[in-house]
Design a protein around this motif. Structure first.
Motif, short mmCIF file in Angstrom:
data_model
loop_
_atom_site.label_atom_id
_atom_site.label_comp_id
_atom_site.label_asym_id
_atom_site.label_seq_id
_atom_site.Cartn_x
_atom_site.Cartn_y
_atom_site.Cartn_z
N ARG C 89 -28.01 13.22 -15.85
CA ARG C 89 -27.85 14.27 -17.00
C ARG C 89 -26.36 13.48 -17.81
O ARG C 89 -25.25 14.02 -16.99
CB ARG C 89 -27.71 15.66 -16.16
CG ARG C 89 -27.97 16.92 -17.88
CD ARG C 89 -27.51 17.92 -17.10
NE ARG C 89 -26.81 17.52 -16.00
CZ ARG C 89 -26.51 19.53 -15.19
NH1 ARG C 89 -27.71 20.08 -15.62
NH2 ARG C 89 -26.22 19.36 -14.42
N SER C 92 -25.10 17.66 -21.08
CA SER C 92 -24.22 18.43 -20.26
C SER C 92 -22.46 18.47 -21.23
O SER C 92 -21.74 17.74 -20.91
CB SER C 92 -23.96 19.00 -19.07
OG SER C 92 -23.13 20.03 -18.73
N GLN C 93 -21.97 19.50 -21.29
CA GLN C 93 -20.44 19.22 -22.16
C GLN C 93 -19.50 18.78 -21.03
O GLN C 93 -18.46 18.58 -20.62
CB GLN C 93 -20.37 20.07 -23.09
CG GLN C 93 -18.95 20.06 -23.80
CD GLN C 93 -18.90 21.46 -24.69
OE1 GLN C 93 -19.50 22.54 -24.33
NE2 GLN C 93 -17.21 21.45 -25.06
N LEU C 94 -19.80 19.91 -19.51
CA LEU C 94 -18.82 19.68 -18.28
C LEU C 94 -19.18 18.37 -18.02
O LEU C 94 -17.84 17.52 -17.38
CB LEU C 94 -19.03 20.26 -17.28
CG LEU C 94 -17.85 21.55 -16.72
CD1 LEU C 94 -16.98 21.67 -17.10
CD2 LEU C 94 -18.67 22.25 -15.75
N SER C 97 -16.43 15.05 -19.61
CA SER C 97 -15.04 15.16 -19.15
C SER C 97 -14.84 13.63 -17.93
O SER C 97 -16.14 14.23 -16.91
CB SER C 97 -14.16 16.18 -19.40
OG SER C 97 -14.42 16.22 -18.13
N GLN C 98 -14.09 12.75 -17.82
CA GLN C 98 -13.88 11.39 -16.70
C GLN C 98 -13.82 12.41 -15.77
O GLN C 98 -15.20 12.38 -14.54
CB GLN C 98 -12.64 10.60 -17.14
CG GLN C 98 -12.52 9.66 -16.96
CD GLN C 98 -11.68 9.10 -17.11
OE1 GLN C 98 -10.67 9.61 -17.46
NE2 GLN C 98 -12.18 8.10 -17.25
N SER C 99 -12.53 13.43 -15.32
CA SER C 99 -12.62 13.79 -14.15
C SER C 99 -14.33 15.17 -13.41
O SER C 99 -13.68 14.74 -12.73
CB SER C 99 -11.16 14.25 -14.06
OG SER C 99 -11.18 15.90 -15.21
N MET C 100 -14.09 15.31 -15.02
CA MET C 100 -15.94 16.50 -14.01
C MET C 100 -16.16 15.33 -13.35
O MET C 100 -17.39 15.90 -12.43
CB MET C 100 -16.00 17.34 -14.96
CG MET C 100 -15.10 18.43 -15.43
SD MET C 100 -15.13 19.76 -14.07
CE MET C 100 -13.12 20.76 -14.93
N THR C 102 -16.35 13.71 -11.43
CA THR C 102 -16.12 13.21 -10.08
C THR C 102 -16.15 14.49 -9.53
O THR C 102 -16.49 14.47 -8.00
CB THR C 102 -15.08 12.21 -10.07
OG1 THR C 102 -13.79 13.03 -11.01
CG2 THR C 102 -15.05 10.76 -10.99
N THR C 103 -15.93 15.38 -10.23
CA THR C 103 -15.58 17.16 -9.32
C THR C 103 -16.78 17.63 -9.42
O THR C 103 -16.85 17.96 -7.93
CB THR C 103 -14.55 17.54 -10.49
OG1 THR C 103 -12.98 16.65 -10.52
CG2 THR C 103 -14.27 19.03 -9.81
N ILE C 104 -17.45 17.43 -10.56
CA ILE C 104 -18.97 18.11 -9.92
C ILE C 104 -19.60 17.34 -8.16
O ILE C 104 -20.56 18.83 -7.94
CB ILE C 104 -19.80 17.98 -11.40
CG1 ILE C 104 -19.33 18.67 -12.09
CG2 ILE C 104 -20.98 18.39 -10.73
CD1 ILE C 104 -19.04 20.37 -12.38
N VAL C 106 -18.50 16.66 -6.18
CA VAL C 106 -17.53 16.65 -5.03
C VAL C 106 -18.53 18.48 -4.56
O VAL C 106 -18.34 18.50 -3.77
CB VAL C 106 -16.05 16.51 -4.41
CG1 VAL C 106 -15.29 17.30 -3.60
CG2 VAL C 106 -16.19 15.55 -5.25
N ARG C 301 -10.71 2.05 -7.23
CA ARG C 301 -10.19 2.99 -6.79
C ARG C 301 -9.55 3.80 -7.68
O ARG C 301 -9.86 4.64 -8.45
CB ARG C 301 -8.89 2.83 -5.93
CG ARG C 301 -8.31 4.33 -5.52
CD ARG C 301 -6.88 4.59 -4.76
NE ARG C 301 -5.89 4.31 -6.13
CZ ARG C 301 -5.66 5.23 -6.17
NH1 ARG C 301 -5.59 6.45 -5.87
NH2 ARG C 301 -4.52 4.86 -6.69
#
Lengths: 237, 335, 303
Positions: C89, C92-94, C97-100, C102-104, C106, C301
């Protein structure tokens, strides 16, 4: 015959392609030239399915390609050699070539061996270095490898994205010549995107000149190469 | 330029919001029985820890699955200061912030080199390992038994002012000022240059670096601030009665993250909503299931199941959490 | 001397199991760029399935096979049902962002972990139960002297060794193995070669699910089975993967064995309560000295 009709591709509502229409005839080399940012790469990426067009259609003979997946487009005989000598540098030369024919390994194992032998004959240097990682190759060799990976899939249409980018003139001329021979001897259809208009037009049958996402000239290569005013206006030399 | 900054730090809006929050909770507690009053104290405490996640993940994009472990650091710091060195509770809370922040500095120095999943995994290992340190050095940390600490009794001037105060209400009075100050701090941070710098790092590290932001230093600073907050929460959490490894289990870290996610990682209001949700949800489920004949083993796991499902649903349907959904609704109305 | 041999042998057997867990994590990380924190939750679930089957008088081996298959199915389901829609997807605005990005995933994997644990608790009660092994966990005897290795240790080492050999053959000798390596290294060129990268990725999740399911079957005869039993294994597996290099399959196996020896020697020569601290210290040390891992390559990495 590749038929492109009113093709529009947008990035964040900026039109990289703004209504492109042209045809590439089978068995011939059609070259797409234009300045940086004219939309040449986007055009190829849209044909191969990597980018989704907003509107318009792409047809290969009677097959509609417009909304097919990248894999399905490759499997219907259209291979792209992306910009920047795209090979997988951690894999060996032989593995990169094998990768190109992998999807045919069940349906045409015998032909795969023949196709592999043919690309090694075309580029003997690759055979010599077949067990080395692709990352250790020179720029020209990588381009040869990228083309070989595409060729073992036995494409009917080859999309070449700036094969001469970053290569020495002698090497890029050699690569373009090989593509030219291939086209003449096997009936392969080639769509060649180039920034270096002279090299491309020298071998091509037909030229498409792009500017800001639009076709500004669609002429036989011989006429285009002679038209100095066209070149001055759109390519700056 | 520094004038602009000062102006924003003492922002009127955040001061007002913090005061409104404070009064709201006090009023709410007047309506509650003793049990729910202590739940409210839990909320006020955990909220500070959830803010630390909002700061860390929502504002700067770093993910920590080990905020519970940092809470343990804060809890043990304050408990040791009080029981071993005879510090006053209040001073021990303040010192716990600094000790945890210092811990966060070391952690941040390691974390600055890590991205996404590396950081998540490392902090998860930390969440498991740090409580076990208390068991390992039993003589100093009192092992599994833990350290008994409490909020003490309300001072005379307060009882003179308000009359007799129950222990539950006193606990809330101890915790709530810290929560209000933490709220004030995080509200301000998100509006200042610092907050914008953090968001820039979150959205695109490369672009932020090109804009002259020192990525490594920014990440470390965020970690230090977040750790200070989590440490404070841990100290307050421990003074409910006991500081021990079992008070700060790995699940605590995950619960905090859940609260932040379902509320909306980027929103402070969302953090408040999420914390309310995870504290009151088990009670609510129990109340509902009491009316049905549900076997005990199902009842035990129902809250965990609900929270897990809530987390998944949030991530799938609405990754911006409750706060994001609200904003979306408001946005649609306007058009 | 005898305690040294004990540590060495049990370290090898434990390390073999850690290698499987770590291999599972790295397979998914390389293929999808996600560290799957639900991995051992999936394994716990499939081990419960095996346990249930054995209680209903199925043979050990049929339960074993069914657990492995359900591990594969569960892994594929996690990818198809959750991770693929999540990562594909775009609007979605969240997730912009780059870090999100990888966060979502997780967070999603933690959600699965929570749900699986709660489901296992509801379905099979929270009580710890034993899990059988096909080989008696007694020390092997030669004449009358006890050797420092048990029959079960040998069984574990044998099964894992066989698995690793098969995995190696799969990755180096088969077309599908090549497709998997290529998809992990360069998805675009792989798609342009006509390979369905999405399906290859799902296969990676399935293999990872099978490997961790196997780890669950091999570890629970010792640790017993409860919804939380395998949490520790995930932590150790993650550390092993980081030590060996998240980007390298061989590194993950190596890291597993290293962790096996570290933990086993700490257990024998120090005290069991030092194990957690040793893992954390080892992980931090690895991150500071060689963050890309022993066999990992640096550039992966930062992607």
């Amino acid at each position: 015959m590749l038929e492109i009709t009113d093709l529009v591709t947008e990035f964040d509502s900026v039109k990289a392609l703004n209504g492109i229409t042209f045809q590439a005839k089978p068995g011939l080399i059609t070259t797409v030239i234009g300045a940086n940012g004219a939309g040449k790469s986007t055009l190829l990426r849209t044909i191969s399915g990597l980018e989704r067009p907003t509107t318009g259609s792409i047809k290969w003979f009677d097959q509609e390609l417009t909304h097919k997946s990248v894999e399905a487009i490759v499997r219907s005989g259209i291979a792209q050699v992306p910009e920047g000598h795209a090979v997988i540098s951690q894999l060996s030369v032989a593995e990169n070539i094998e990768l190109g024919g992998l999807f045919r390994r069940r349906i045409a194992r015998g032909d795969l061996a023949i196709a592999t032998r043919e690309v090694y004959e075309l580029f003997p240097i690759l055979y010599e270095r077949r067990n080395e990682p692709a990352g250790s190759l020179s720029g020209g060799e990588r381009q040869m490898l990228a083309i070989s990976r595409a060729l073992v899939s036995r494409p009917k249409l080859l999309l070449l994205d700036e094969p001469s980018l970053g290569l020495a003139p002698l090497i890029s001329a050699q690569i373009i010549n090989i593509v030219n021979q291939l086209c003449r001897s096997t009936g392969l259809t080639v769509l060649l995107v180039e920034q270096n208009a002279n090299t491309a037009l020298a071998v091509a049958d037909h030229g498409i000149l792009l500017s800001l996402g639009k076709v500004v000239a669609d002429l036989p290569a011989k006429i285009m190469i002679a038209d100095s005013s066209l070149r001055a206006a759109y390519l700056g030399y | 330029m520094s004038k602009v900054k000062t102006h924003k730090i003492i922002g009127l809006r955040s001061t007002l919001l913090a005061i409104v929050f404070f009064i709201f909770i006090i009023l709410l507690s007047n309506q509650f029985d003793a049990y729910n009053q202590s739940q409210l104290t839990n909320i006020a405490t955990l909220l500070i820890a959830v803010f630390s996640i909002t700061l860390l993940t929502g504002a700067s994009g770093q993910i920590s699955l080990g905020q519970g472990a940092i809470m343990a650091v804060g809890g043990y710091s304050s408990a040791l200061l009080v029981t071993r060195l005879g510090f006053s509770m209040w001073i021990s809370f303040i010192l716990a912030i600094f000790i945890s922040a210092l811990f966060g500095l070391f952690l941040g120095l390691a974390a600055a080199r890590l991205s996404g999943p590396y950081l998540a995994g490392t902090t998860l290992v930390m969440a498991l390992a740090i409580p076990s340190i208390a068991v390992r050095f039993e003589g100093f940390f009192s092992g599994d038994v833990g350290l008994s600490v409490d909020y003490g009794n309300p001072p005379d001037w307060l009882t003179n002012l308000l009359g007799e105060i129950s222990i539950e209400v006193w606990s809330l009075y101890v915790v709530l000022p810290f929560t209000a100050i933490a709220l004030f701090a995080v509200l301000n941070l998100s509006n200042t240059r610092t907050g914008r710098t953090w968001r820039a790092v979150r959205d695109n590290e490369v672009a932020a670096a090109l804009a002259g932001i020192n990525i490594g230093r920014t990440k470390v600073i965020v970690f230090v601030c977040a750790s200070g907050l989590a440490g404070l929460a841990g100290a307050l959490y421990g003074f409910r009665g006991l500081v021990a490894p079992s008070v700060y289990p790995t699940d605590l870290s995950l619960t905090l993250l859940t609260a932040a996610v379902i509320g909306g990682l980027r929103s402070i209001g969302g953090a408040i909503f999420g914390t309310f949700a995870i504290v009151f949800l088990p009670d609510l489920i129990e109340k509902i299931t009491k009316n049905f004949a549900i076997p005990e083993n199902i009842g035990t796991y129902l809250p965990a199941l609900t929270i897990g499902l809530l987390l998944l649903i949030t991530v799938i349907l609405n990754p911006r959490g409750a706060a994001g959904a609200l904003e979306h609704l408001r946005h649609r109305k306007r058009h | 001397m005898n305690s040294f041999l004990t540590a060495l042998f049990s370290g090898t057997a434990q390390g073999a199991i850690y290698a499987l867990v770590s291999l599972g994590l790295v397979l998914v990380w390389r293929g999808a760029g996600i560290v799957n924190f639900a991995q051992m939750g999936q394994a716990m679930f499939t081990t419960y399935i095996a346990s249930q089957l054995i209680q209903h008088n199925y043979s050990y081996w049929s339960a074993f096979v069914i657990a492995l298959v359900s591990g594969a199915v569960l892994g594929a389901l996690v990818d198809l049902g959750l991770m693929r829609p999540l990562t594909s997807r775009k609007n979605s605005q969240l997730l912009n962002s780059q870090s999100m990005r990888t966060t979502i995933p997780v967070i999603a994997s933690l959600g699965i972990l929570g749900v699986l644990k709660a489901l296992a608790g509801i379905l099979w009660a929270g009580e710890e139960r034993g899990f059988p092994s096909p080989v008696a966990p007694n020390a092997i005897k030669i004449g009358s002297t006890n050797l420092a290795i048990t029959g079960f240790d040998l069984f574990v080492i044998g099964v894992v060794f066989l698995t690793l050999v098969l995995t190696t053959i799969f990755f180096t000798k088969t077309g599908m193995g090549l497709a998997m390596r290529a998809s992990a290294l360069n998805p675009e060129v792989t798609r342009l070669s006509g390979i369905k990268v999405g399906s290859v990725r799902t296969l990676g999740w399935a293999i990872s699910g099978t490997a961790s399911s196997l780890a669950g079957l091999l570890v629970t005869p010792r640790t017993n089975l409860s919804p939380n039993t395998l949490d520790l294994l995930l932590i150790i597996g993650f550390t092993a993967a980081v030590v060996g290099g998240l980007s390298s399959l061989a590194g993950s196996v190596l890291g597993g064995f290293i962790l096996g020896y570290v933990i086993s020697f700490v257990n024998v020569y120090s005290a069991p309560e030092n194990v957690f601290i040793a893992i954390l210290a080892f992980l931090l040390l690895a991150l500071f000295i060689r963050p890309q891992g022993i066999l990992g390559s640096k550039e992966v990495r930062n992607v």
